[in-house]
Design a protein around this motif. Structure first.
Motif, PDB file in Angstrom:
ATOM      1  N   ARG A 101      -7.818  11.322   9.487  1.00 13.61           N
ATOM      2  CA  ARG A 101      -6.784  10.546   9.981  1.00 13.61           C
ATOM      3  C   ARG A 101      -6.979   8.936   9.426  1.00 13.61           C
ATOM      4  O   ARG A 101      -5.861   8.276   8.779  1.00 13.61           O
ATOM      5  CB  ARG A 101      -6.735  10.556  11.535  1.00 13.61           C
ATOM      6  CG  ARG A 101      -5.957   9.403  12.008  1.00 13.61           C
ATOM      7  CD  ARG A 101      -6.140   9.237  13.501  1.00 13.61           C
ATOM      8  NE  ARG A 101      -7.415   8.794  13.841  1.00 13.61           N
ATOM      9  CZ  ARG A 101      -7.982   7.661  14.094  1.00 13.61           C
ATOM     10  NH1 ARG A 101      -7.144   6.712  13.825  1.00 13.61           N
ATOM     11  NH2 ARG A 101      -9.332   7.459  14.196  1.00 13.61           N
ATOM     12  N   GLU A 136      -4.045   6.682   7.069  1.00 15.10           N
ATOM     13  CA  GLU A 136      -3.601   5.274   7.305  1.00 15.10           C
ATOM     14  C   GLU A 136      -4.181   4.478   6.310  1.00 15.10           C
ATOM     15  O   GLU A 136      -3.280   3.434   5.861  1.00 15.10           O
ATOM     16  CB  GLU A 136      -4.681   4.743   8.449  1.00 15.10           C
ATOM     17  CG  GLU A 136      -4.203   5.492   9.764  1.00 15.10           C
ATOM     18  CD  GLU A 136      -5.243   5.154  10.989  1.00 15.10           C
ATOM     19  OE1 GLU A 136      -6.138   4.302  10.789  1.00 15.10           O
ATOM     20  OE2 GLU A 136      -5.097   5.453  12.086  1.00 15.10           O
ATOM     21  N   ARG A 138      -1.318   2.311   3.787  1.00 10.55           N
ATOM     22  CA  ARG A 138      -1.585   0.874   3.732  1.00 10.55           C
ATOM     23  C   ARG A 138      -1.637   0.410   2.295  1.00 10.55           C
ATOM     24  O   ARG A 138      -0.863  -0.420   1.861  1.00 10.55           O
ATOM     25  CB  ARG A 138      -2.868   0.317   4.308  1.00 10.55           C
ATOM     26  CG  ARG A 138      -2.916   0.237   5.690  1.00 10.55           C
ATOM     27  CD  ARG A 138      -4.442  -0.030   6.427  1.00 10.55           C
ATOM     28  NE  ARG A 138      -4.739  -1.326   5.799  1.00 10.55           N
ATOM     29  CZ  ARG A 138      -6.218  -1.689   5.732  1.00 10.55           C
ATOM     30  NH1 ARG A 138      -6.885  -0.694   6.175  1.00 10.55           N
ATOM     31  NH2 ARG A 138      -6.535  -2.990   5.362  1.00 10.55           N
TER      32      ARG A 138
END
Length: 330
Positions: free
Chosen positions: A85, A89, A93
């Motif tokens: 996870r 992320e 970004r």
């Protein structure tokens, strides 16, 4: 009445990409699920494995493995899911940052092109004006050569002028000063270079100098089509005695220092053009012959400083480049 409802896109916070604050790394659903499963397994293990009859049936090691191994596997799987996870992320970004950098680069290029466009246009206009002025001067010289024998003036002993037909123009003007000759071989620097244009006009009135200037302009124009400009070259300057040896007929390795051009890309482009373009090849050989004739007559009267100054002109740099490609210094 216009709709005053705000754009939902404006309420959305702007993502800062890799500079955005990362999400909270507290307890997530993965850890909660792992904890629940661990507790369930421990309850089952206590209920079925820690009873007296089960303990007597198996050893202590087997019991410990049976109790704690599934718990360990559960947490390994939980940590792996958490790492996955976090990677997703970070990837999101990073992608946002890349998009922002790309957009900023495009915007910067557009602003730069719009701000520098007037300066570039002005510079191109100056170059075009310089080329046109030089071309007009050469065309004027060519047209004058095609006219009938010129009417010349001579002074009588009492100071009066007389006219005579057939006197060459170079005899009227006298020998070209050395500094004017060297300045003409370098051509005007810019459209405002009045000294350069004056020197070029005076040089074009001398027949032999005009032939060399015309041949030099031809090869410089052809070289510019390949993106080769004499101002970009930084040759190794030869000593005056090497120029004198060349003027006196020495060829080959003894005068190899004259081929001071070391730019491999320019040499490769020029050599390829020599092989593929017969017009370029003829222009090069014609220019080299004119330069040879010039240096033979120029060297005896020139000082070492004048030979050095001549060797730093655009015409001399073209000779260094083309002479090396043509094998003059081999």
């Amino acid at each position: 009445m216009t709709d005053q409802t705000p754009d939902p896109e404006t309420k959305r916070p702007t993502s800062l990409g890799i500079y955005d604050r990362p999400g909270r790394s507290g307890v997530t659903g993965i850890e909660i699920a792992a904890t629940i499963l661990s507790l369930i397994w421990l309850v089952v293990a206590v209920a079925f494995l820690v009873l007296p009859e089960q303990t007597q049936a198996g050893g202590l090691v087997v019991m410990l493995l049976a109790v704690f191994m599934p718990v360990a596997m559960i947490w390994v799987a939980a940590l792996a899911m958490r790492a996955s996870r976090i990677m997703r992320e970070e990837s999101a970004r990073l992608q946002t940052a890349i998009d922002a950098i790309r957009q900023a680069y495009v915007t910067q290029q557009q602003r730069a092109s719009s701000s520098y466009e007037p300066a570039v246009s002005k510079k191109l206009d100056e170059i075009a004006t310089t080329a046109k002025t030089t071309q007009n001067a050469l065309a004027t010289f060519s047209s004058n050569r095609g006219d009938p024998a010129p009417v010349t003036q001579k002074l009588t002993p009492d100071g009066q002028t007389t006219l005579e037909l057939g006197t060459p123009a170079d005899e009227i003007a006298g020998p070209l000063p050395t500094d004017i000759f060297i300045r003409a071989l370098n051509f005007p620097e810019t459209a405002e270079d009045t000294e350069g244009f004056d020197a070029l006009r005076r040089a074009l009135k001398d027949r032999k100098t005009a032939q060399l200037v015309q041949a030099s302009e031809d090869v410089l124009t052809l070289l510019s089509q390949e993106g080769i400009y004499m101002d970009d070259l930084r040759p190794d300057m030869a000593r005056p005695e090497v120029w004198r040896q060349f003027a006196q007929g020495t060829r080959g390795r003894a005068v190899a220092a004259l081929g001071g051009i070391r730019d491999r890309s320019c040499l490769a482009l020029t050599a390829a053009r020599m092989k593929q373009d017969p017009i370029f090849r003829d222009a090069v050989h014609h220019f080299l012959r004119r330069f040879d004739n010039m240096i033979v007559t120029f060297e005896p009267e020139a000082s070492d400083a004048e030979l050095t100054a001549m060797g730093d002109t655009r015409t001399a740099r073209a000779f260094m480049l083309l002479g090396r490609v043509a094998g003059t210094f081999d």
